[in-house]
Scaffold this active site. Structure first.
Site, short mmCIF file in Angstrom:
data_model
loop_
_atom_site.label_atom_id
_atom_site.label_comp_id
_atom_site.label_asym_id
_atom_site.label_seq_id
_atom_site.Cartn_x
_atom_site.Cartn_y
_atom_site.Cartn_z
N ARG A 95 31.12 -45.23 -26.14
CA ARG A 95 31.50 -46.60 -26.56
C ARG A 95 32.21 -47.10 -27.09
O ARG A 95 33.03 -48.00 -27.08
CB ARG A 95 29.76 -46.65 -27.25
CG ARG A 95 28.73 -46.98 -26.14
CD ARG A 95 27.84 -46.58 -27.45
NE ARG A 95 27.20 -48.07 -28.00
CZ ARG A 95 26.52 -48.54 -27.22
NH1 ARG A 95 26.25 -48.64 -25.88
NH2 ARG A 95 26.61 -49.91 -27.58
N ARG B 185 42.58 -47.84 -29.84
CA ARG B 185 43.64 -48.26 -29.07
C ARG B 185 44.94 -47.98 -29.82
O ARG B 185 44.77 -47.83 -31.22
CB ARG B 185 43.54 -50.23 -29.12
CG ARG B 185 42.44 -50.19 -28.67
CD ARG B 185 42.07 -51.45 -28.74
NE ARG B 185 40.89 -52.34 -27.51
CZ ARG B 185 40.68 -52.48 -29.00
NH1 ARG B 185 40.33 -52.91 -29.57
NH2 ARG B 185 39.12 -53.57 -27.50
N ARG C 56 14.92 -43.67 -31.68
CA ARG C 56 14.91 -44.02 -33.73
C ARG C 56 15.05 -45.50 -33.73
O ARG C 56 15.21 -46.02 -32.68
CB ARG C 56 17.30 -44.01 -33.60
CG ARG C 56 18.03 -42.62 -33.33
CD ARG C 56 17.47 -41.68 -34.02
NE ARG C 56 17.40 -41.62 -35.80
CZ ARG C 56 17.24 -40.97 -37.49
NH1 ARG C 56 16.40 -40.01 -36.51
NH2 ARG C 56 17.95 -41.53 -37.95
N ARG D 252 24.60 -49.04 -42.25
CA ARG D 252 25.76 -50.16 -42.79
C ARG D 252 25.00 -51.65 -43.24
O ARG D 252 23.82 -51.66 -42.83
CB ARG D 252 25.96 -51.15 -40.71
CG ARG D 252 25.07 -51.28 -40.09
CD ARG D 252 25.31 -51.55 -38.76
NE ARG D 252 25.00 -51.28 -37.40
CZ ARG D 252 24.70 -51.62 -36.36
NH1 ARG D 252 26.22 -51.56 -35.77
NH2 ARG D 252 23.88 -51.64 -35.74
N GLU E 157 20.61 -51.68 -43.15
CA GLU E 157 19.90 -51.00 -42.06
C GLU E 157 19.68 -49.33 -42.09
O GLU E 157 20.85 -48.67 -42.66
CB GLU E 157 21.07 -51.06 -40.79
CG GLU E 157 20.66 -52.17 -39.98
CD GLU E 157 21.87 -52.47 -38.61
OE1 GLU E 157 21.33 -51.68 -37.62
OE2 GLU E 157 22.47 -53.55 -38.31
N TYR F 25 20.78 -46.33 -23.31
CA TYR F 25 20.78 -47.20 -24.35
C TYR F 25 21.39 -48.15 -24.01
O TYR F 25 22.31 -48.30 -23.38
CB TYR F 25 21.58 -46.27 -25.46
CG TYR F 25 22.61 -46.86 -26.24
CD1 TYR F 25 22.40 -47.99 -27.22
CD2 TYR F 25 23.47 -45.69 -26.50
CE1 TYR F 25 23.28 -48.08 -27.75
CE2 TYR F 25 24.38 -46.06 -27.88
CZ TYR F 25 23.99 -47.12 -28.97
OH TYR F 25 24.71 -48.07 -29.93
N ASP G 145 23.16 -52.29 -22.85
CA ASP G 145 23.53 -53.60 -23.71
C ASP G 145 23.16 -54.61 -23.24
O ASP G 145 22.42 -54.46 -22.09
CB ASP G 145 25.60 -53.12 -23.55
CG ASP G 145 26.21 -52.24 -24.68
OD1 ASP G 145 26.04 -52.25 -25.54
OD2 ASP G 145 27.29 -51.70 -24.12
#
Ligand code: UDP
Length: 372
Positions: free
Chosen positions: A170, A174, A247, A278, A304, A352, A354
């Protein structure tokens, strides 16, 4: 029959189908077991800040049809996701890019970064078989150890060698100085919050909140011709083939009497000792301003904590490993026998997903329904 469709769940999948079918002249009832609409994209105002109550959501897509659809219901701001990783006090740019490689190795040119990665990925030969091998073959062992391993094992509660490789794919890698987390043509946060966007989608549609479908299935099934069910597929069948693994996430929210806690919307704690994965500082999704463009004096943060789902918890992330995917397929077979019910969305399809893919899937389902 009072309603053509009963839609169970007012998240993005349910609300997209509700909007489309209502627009096509169908009689719709939307129900949700929570006291609020919008599912996990629900936002709530605290201290003038739109707080993402069920986890941060950043809309991004390459799908023009989806973008044109969703922007009918909200204007989007220019937020670009660029999380920072905090590894024991060392800060790194995400996703993995030239800023990250420079900080990690002191390399200056893309050529030097590539050489470093190529040298480190040599330890993986053949097709990566799990998340650990996939990560090392993408960015090498140093980055895997500092920025991936701890975070991933906290988030998923599983060893990286037991997780599917696709999860790490995901993230872009770069060889340019570009901290944009997503490779997406369109990206942003709906101005005024996600709840307002869903409210606009559900405009003119009957909605009943705090209504549990599975608890009142018999009577609710009687009032509608068809059901669109967006809850967990295993729960629908009373877990009769076994429970799918998810989860769950617990949020510890705090209002701080200061304007700036961490200077960014998301900081990931990528070591394995810090108990949270996070910290989200919600005001930065809207540049720290209220709706009139004034600076906000306070800030709201959410730590979290990831945990294994157990009955009574909110399911968040499906664990799409082979074992669970196989069990899902068995449930899917059962679901195909339920003539009156369409299963869809993250929990209905155990995927999962988006947000843009959820909308695309709901729009496809709409086409299928209408052309049937
Ligand atoms: N990930 C990581 N380190 C990070 C951020 C993400 O290793 O700092 C990995 C982790 O395995 C995670 C996956 O990348 O599950 C996908 O992350 P993403 O940010 O897309 O997850 P989401 O925002 O859906 O929680």
């Amino acid at each position: 029959m009072k309603y053509d469709y009963l839609i169970v769940g007012s998240g993005l999948y349910g609300s997209t189908l509700a909007e489309r079918l209502h627009k096509a002249g169908k009689n719709i009832l939307v129900i949700d077991k929570r006291p609020n609409i919008a599912g996990n994209i629900y936002t709530e105002k605290t201290e003038g800040i739109n707080v993402h109550k069920y986890g941060a959501h950043i809309f991004h897509t390459n799908n023009k049809k989806v973008w044109q659809y969703i922007t009918q219901f909200a204007e989007f701001n220019r937020f670009t996701n660029s999380p920072v990783a905090n590894y024991k006090g060392e800060l790194y740019s995400l996703p993995f890019n030239m800023y990250t490689f420079n900080k990690m190795w002191g390399v200056v040119t893309p050529q030097e970064a590539l050489e470093k990665i190529n040298q480190q990925k040599k330890e993986i030969t053949g097709e990566p078989r799990n998340l650990e091998e996939q990560a090392i073959s993408l960015v090498g062992r140093d980055i895997y150890e500092k920025l991936i391993k701890g975070y991933t094992e906290k988030q998923w509660g599983r060893d990286c060698r037991d997780l599917p490789a696709f999860i790490i794919k995901r993230l872009p890698v770069r060889l340019t100085f570009d901290n944009n987390y997503f490779n997406a043509l369109y990206q942003g946060i709906p101005i005024g919050g996600y709840t307002k966007m869903i409210q606009n989608m559900l405009d003119g549609i009957e909605v009943r909140l705090s209504t549990n479908y599975l608890g009142h299935k018999e009577e609710l099934d009687k009032i509608a011709g068809k059901i669109i069910y967006t809850g967990a597929i295993d729960e629908y069948f009373d877990y009769k083939l076994g429970t799918l693994e998810y989860r769950s996430v617990k949020f510890e929210n705090e209002i701080l009497d200061k304007p700036n806690f961490q200077g960014n919307a998301a900081v990931n704690y990528t070591d394995s000792e810090t108990p949270w994965t996070r910290i989200i500082e919600h005001k930065w999704f809207e540049f720290g301003k209220d709706e009139n463009g004034s600076d906000l004096p306070k800030t709201v943060i959410s730590r979290e904590y990831s945990s294994e789902w157990k009955p009574g918890d909110e399911p968040y992330y499906p664990v799409n490993d082979d074992k669970n995917n196989q069990l899902y397929l068995d449930y899917k077979k059962l679901s195909e026998k339920e003539d009156k019910v369409i299963f869809g969305g993250r929990l209905g399809e155990y995927k999962y997903y988006d947000m843009d893919a959820v909308i695309a899937s709901a729009l496809d389902m709409y086409e299928k329904i209408i052309s049937a």
